[in-house]
Design an enzyme around this catalytic site. Structure first.
Site, short mmCIF file in Angstrom:
data_model
loop_
_atom_site.label_atom_id
_atom_site.label_comp_id
_atom_site.label_asym_id
_atom_site.label_seq_id
_atom_site.Cartn_x
_atom_site.Cartn_y
_atom_site.Cartn_z
N GLU A 1 44.19 71.65 30.23
CA GLU A 1 43.86 70.89 31.43
C GLU A 1 42.63 70.01 31.23
O GLU A 1 41.59 70.48 30.77
CB GLU A 1 43.58 71.91 32.56
N GLU B 1 44.23 83.94 34.18
CA GLU B 1 43.27 82.84 33.95
C GLU B 1 43.13 82.03 35.23
O GLU B 1 44.08 81.89 35.98
CB GLU B 1 43.82 81.86 32.89
N TYR C 1 44.98 76.11 26.99
CA TYR C 1 45.54 77.36 27.49
C TYR C 1 46.98 77.66 27.07
O TYR C 1 47.51 78.71 27.37
CB TYR C 1 45.41 77.48 29.01
N SER D 1 56.32 73.49 34.29
CA SER D 1 55.45 73.71 35.43
C SER D 1 55.46 75.22 35.70
O SER D 1 56.04 75.98 34.92
CB SER D 1 56.04 72.94 36.60
N LEU D 2 54.83 75.64 36.76
CA LEU D 2 54.80 77.08 37.05
C LEU D 2 55.39 77.34 38.43
O LEU D 2 55.21 76.54 39.35
CB LEU D 2 53.36 77.59 37.03
N ASP E 1 42.23 72.91 38.56
CA ASP E 1 42.85 71.82 39.31
C ASP E 1 42.52 70.49 38.63
O ASP E 1 41.62 69.77 39.03
CB ASP E 1 42.32 71.83 40.75
N ASP F 1 47.92 69.97 48.96
CA ASP F 1 48.78 70.73 48.07
C ASP F 1 49.61 71.74 48.86
O ASP F 1 50.77 71.98 48.56
CB ASP F 1 47.94 71.49 47.03
N LYS G 1 50.04 85.42 32.87
CA LYS G 1 50.96 85.18 31.77
C LYS G 1 51.25 86.49 31.05
O LYS G 1 50.30 87.22 30.72
CB LYS G 1 50.35 84.20 30.76
N CYS H 1 44.63 45.99 63.93
CA CYS H 1 43.97 45.01 64.79
C CYS H 1 44.37 43.61 64.34
O CYS H 1 44.45 43.33 63.16
CB CYS H 1 42.45 45.18 64.69
N ASP I 1 53.51 72.03 48.76
CA ASP I 1 54.20 73.26 48.37
C ASP I 1 55.21 73.66 49.45
O ASP I 1 56.30 74.14 49.15
CB ASP I 1 53.19 74.40 48.15
N LYS J 1 43.35 78.97 37.55
CA LYS J 1 44.23 77.78 37.48
C LYS J 1 43.38 76.56 37.79
O LYS J 1 42.97 76.33 38.92
CB LYS J 1 45.37 77.92 38.49
N LYS K 1 48.61 81.21 43.97
CA LYS K 1 47.78 80.16 44.57
C LYS K 1 46.79 80.74 45.58
O LYS K 1 47.08 81.72 46.27
CB LYS K 1 48.69 79.14 45.30
N CYS L 1 36.99 39.92 63.93
CA CYS L 1 36.72 41.31 64.29
C CYS L 1 35.52 41.81 63.49
O CYS L 1 35.54 41.79 62.27
CB CYS L 1 37.95 42.16 63.98
N ARG M 1 51.51 64.76 31.01
CA ARG M 1 52.75 65.49 31.22
C ARG M 1 53.90 64.57 31.62
O ARG M 1 55.03 64.76 31.20
CB ARG M 1 52.56 66.57 32.29
N CYS N 1 41.76 47.04 69.69
CA CYS N 1 40.81 47.37 68.63
C CYS N 1 39.47 47.73 69.26
O CYS N 1 38.94 46.95 70.05
CB CYS N 1 40.67 46.17 67.71
N CYS O 1 36.69 44.84 68.39
CA CYS O 1 36.67 43.46 68.88
C CYS O 1 37.52 43.25 70.12
O CYS O 1 37.54 42.16 70.69
CB CYS O 1 37.11 42.49 67.80
S1 IVH Z 1 49.99 77.47 31.89
C1 IVH Z 1 54.35 76.82 30.75
N1 IVH Z 1 47.50 77.89 32.54
O1 IVH Z 1 49.05 74.25 36.50
C2 IVH Z 1 53.10 77.06 31.51
N2 IVH Z 1 48.61 76.08 33.57
O2 IVH Z 1 51.36 74.44 38.27
C3 IVH Z 1 52.16 75.95 31.39
N3 IVH Z 1 47.21 74.77 35.08
O3 IVH Z 1 51.15 72.16 34.65
C4 IVH Z 1 51.02 76.06 32.25
N4 IVH Z 1 45.37 75.92 34.79
O4 IVH Z 1 48.62 71.62 34.80
C5 IVH Z 1 48.58 77.13 32.74
N5 IVH Z 1 45.27 78.37 32.94
C6 IVH Z 1 46.34 77.60 33.15
C7 IVH Z 1 46.33 76.49 34.03
C8 IVH Z 1 47.49 75.76 34.22
C9 IVH Z 1 45.92 74.87 35.40
C10 IVH Z 1 48.10 73.73 35.62
C11 IVH Z 1 48.89 72.97 34.60
C12 IVH Z 1 50.33 73.23 34.95
C13 IVH Z 1 50.23 73.51 36.40
C14 IVH Z 1 51.41 74.30 36.90
#
Ligand code: IVH
Length: 714
Positions: free
Chosen positions: A188, A129, A240, A95-96, A133, A46, A304, A440, A50, A131, A328, A446, A152, A422, A425
């Protein structure tokens, strides 16, 4: 040589280089998006991903007018993969934006205040909150009933996975209490670490590929055609946020979270209100300290803005809301010594370098090995034996080597010399043009490939022999009673004798031996496509095996044709462009929609090796019977025979896959992109650039109706 812009610092790029680099990044990021979202098999961490996105954003900031139509900044994730019906989200799934350090978080608070025109001392309460995965989904409830759920996808359109979501216990079928008539609940899907480990253990036993991390495991489990498979996987859900809602859900995000709980959802119990940036950062640090001990993977904290009226005013920009940001966590890293580089040989002969490390704990797990990916990767990072290296676990079980600590490099070390042979073999290892992997050439002779190939041979999708899992296979190999695939079928009697006195071996008895022999006998007759797949020819997966089976019908016909194709290829090694110039049989192979020149080379290459032909003969001699298949031939009067057809956009009367299969049955060649050679482009709803390209090239464009008329369907 083309200019490599990938390593030039953003501020040193001139206009032309920036343009090239943006094009390169768009393609690379799109590829990684696909690997992550559609194949559930990411190839980079990731953090590396990023970094690519950040580089793209930075270049666009310097040259705003160079931002491309297909820029990653304008997209979220990858478009849906096409196995499921598409669902258009009533409101896009956003997305965020990411923050990586406290300054970025300060920047977020500053932007929020500036946008809302608030004095700098005004408190902006946020909810923080973890995040999770996992993968985000949207659940539609009408009058409190769960009616549809979707992934999504690209944020605008996702995949309809409703039946699968209905199997998840955390997703209520009916909501309790006062719920708006229509509401999209978003959150999630994830898997607990312990459930992920148990699932992988079971997969190893069943000879199935393991998942790299809980996220992939959750994604793979959700995107199953058969919902009973999903039902058997322990998936969980945290709610969430929301999409469309027909009525009020609270005045603040915090109130909304309480409502979610009252309606029957799981809400992360760690969520916390914070009155300031300092409190938010304290929460981030506390969660960070707790991270390794949490039962699920998280990759950061989401902040948020709590007040909904402020959220509404803040709105969104391109792909992310202005009212939220993801802070992150850095990937869990550690330094250790690289003692040795060893080379592993996979089933298809790929040589994978592995770093053998001085054992060290990273993110709560003791690590002693890490993947080095391939030759180029070692050279690019100049990784040498004896180096101290930085390794990182980015949620994955297998860590990566990030970089070398040059100050700690011992004197006299030498760049790593990747072997040409290799290690298993001694056969030559070669690297085909355009490939990153060295392979190979030893095939079935082999030993490394032998066990892998045999494992593949008996696997579920191939010969599917019950009771011949990895462990037993290895035992037979170690004892020398199985060397090639045919030996499996002569285990009971070979040259008039029992090949393996199983009943005398530890842990075996007459019963278990008999059971195994029976299981093998049950599979002596096999479908042609399973047989082809079982051979483990490079690039030939299930789909290609099916195509070949349907085109050639019998093993004899296929073998004869492929031997000729191999001879034609051998006589024309240079004609790398035009199959028809290589020979008729080779050209006929390339003519099968879905088989390109590169794949044809691998298939013909298999038949060019004597040891492979011997293996086929031995299988027949051992009593393996391959069932013939009805050859699918286009009807003589098919109006589209031999034409290349491209489908684009959403069709109304059938799925794109069904339409493509039908076109192939009628002898058309289905392609993914439009070129001068395209016969027809069939456009459904929302057809995009392919239709434009067809217009530009003067290729015939048909609506779905016109297409159906053409093939006589209406
Ligand atoms: S809020 C408009 N809250 O992170 C905002 N996202 O990188 C919508 N994710 O697409 C997302 N935990 O898949 C939110 N507590 C949380 C989250 C969360 C994981 C994921 C989610 C989102 C991605 C963005």
């Amino acid at each position: 040589m083309a200019l490599d812009t990938s390593k030039i610092a953003v501020k040193k790029l001139d206009r032309m280089m920036a343009e090239m680099e943006l094009a390169r990044l768009a393609a690379e990021i799109a590829e990684h998006d696909k690997l992550y979202h559609q194949d559930d098999a990411p190839r980079i961490s990731d953090a590396d991903y990023d970094a690519l996105r950040r580089r793209n954003t930075e270049i666009e900031a310097r040259f705003p007018d160079l931002a491309r139509e297909d820029s990653p900044t304008k997209k979220v994730g990858a478009a849906p993969a096409g196995r499921f019906a598409k669902v258009r989200h009533a409101k896009p799934m956003l997305s965020l934006d990411n923050a990586f350090d406290p300054e970025d978080v300060d920047g977020f608070f500053t932007r929020v205040r500036r946008f809302l025109d608030l004095p700098t001392n005004t408190a902006v309460e946020i909810v923080a909150e973890p995040k999770i995965d996992g993968l985000s989904i949207s659940l539609r409830y009408e009058k409190g009933r769960f009616v549809q759920g979707a992934t999504r996808g690209d944020g605008v359109e996702g995949e309809d996975v409703t039946p699968n979501l209905r199997t998840i216990k955390d997703i209520p079928q009916r909501l309790t209490g006062d719920v708006p008539d229509v509401i999209d609940i978003r959150g999630e899907i994830y898997m607990l670490r312990e459930d992920f480990l148990a699932l992988n253990e079971a997969r190893v036993k069943a000879d199935e590929p393991v998942f790299a991390n809980p996220r992939n495991s959750a994604a793979g489990s959700l995107r199953q055609i058969d919902s009973s498979v999903t039902a058997s996987r322990p998936l969980r859900f945290f709610a969430y946020t929301m999409g469309e809602a027909s009525g009020p859900v609270g005045k603040t995000h915090w109130e909304f979270l309480q409502n979610l709980k009252a309606w029957g959802f799981q809400v992360n119990p760690k969520a916390k209100r914070c009155a300031s940036a300092e409190e938010a950062l304290a929460f981030y640090n506390a969660i960070g300290a707790e991270r390794a001990a949490l039962p699920y993977d998280i990759d950061g904290v989401v902040y948020k803005v709590n007040r909904f009226d402020w959220q509404d005013q803040l709105g969104m920009v391109s792909r992310a809301p202005r009212w939220a940001i993801a802070h992150k966590f850095p990937a869990e890293q550690a330094q250790t010594k690289l003692n040795e580089i060893t080379i592993q040989v996979g089933r298809t002969g790929v040589l994978t370098p592995v770093a053998n490390l001085e054992p060290i704990t990273v993110g709560g797990v003791v690590v002693s090995r890490a993947t080095l990916h391939n030759e180029d990767e070692i050279a690019r990072k100049d990784i040498r034996v004896g180096d101290t290296v930085v390794i990182q676990r980015a949620g994955d079980v297998i860590p990566q080597v990030v970089s070398v600590v040059l100050e700690k490099r011992p004197k006299g070390s030498k760049p790593y010399d990747f072997p040409d042979r290799c290690p298993a073999c001694g056969s030559l290892a070669i690297r085909e043009e355009g490939e990153v992997a060295k392979r190979c050439t030893g095939g079935l002779i082999c030993p490394a490939q032998r066990s892998e190939r045999l494992r593949h041979f008996v696997s579920r999708v191939a010969f599917n022999i019950d009771g011949l899992g990895e462990e037993r296979l290895q035992l037979f190999l170690d004892k020398g009673v199985i060397e090639g695939p045919a030996d499996i079928f002569t285990l009971r009697t070979r040259d008039g004798k029992q090949a393996a006195p199983l009943a005398e071996w530890d842990g075996w008895g007459p019963q278990s031996a008999l059971k195994l022999f029976q299981a093998i006998d049950d599979r002596r007759r096999v479908s042609f496509e399973r047989f082809i797949y079982a051979l483990g020819i490079h690039q030939v997966g299930e789909a290609t095996a099916k195509l070949l089976a349907r085109r050639y019908g019998t093993l004899d016909a296929w073998r004869a044709a492929m031997i000729t194709a191999a001879q034609e290829r051998k006589a024309n090694p240079d004609e790398s462009k035009k199959p028809e110039k290589i020979g008729p049989e080779f050209a006929a192979l390339c003519d099968i929609a879905g088989i390109g020149l590169n794949m044809a080379d691998d298939i013909a290459g298999f038949f060019a090796e004597k040891h492979n032909l011997d293996a086929l003969n031995a299988l027949e001699k051992a009593g393996v019977e391959v069932e013939p298949v009805e050859i699918v031939q286009a009807p003589a009067d098919s109006p589209v025979a031999g034409k290349t057809v491209v489908f684009t956009g959403t069709l109304q009367t059938r799925t794109r896959q069904a339409a493509e299969a039908q076109a192939e049955k009628l002898g058309a060649k289905v392609a993914g992109s439009v070129s001068k050679k395209t016969g027809y482009v069939v456009i459904g709803a929302d057809a995009g650039s392919k239709a434009d390209k067809a217009k530009a090239l003067g290729v015939a464009i048909l609506t779905e109706d016109e297409w159906l008329k053409l093939i006589g369907e209406t």
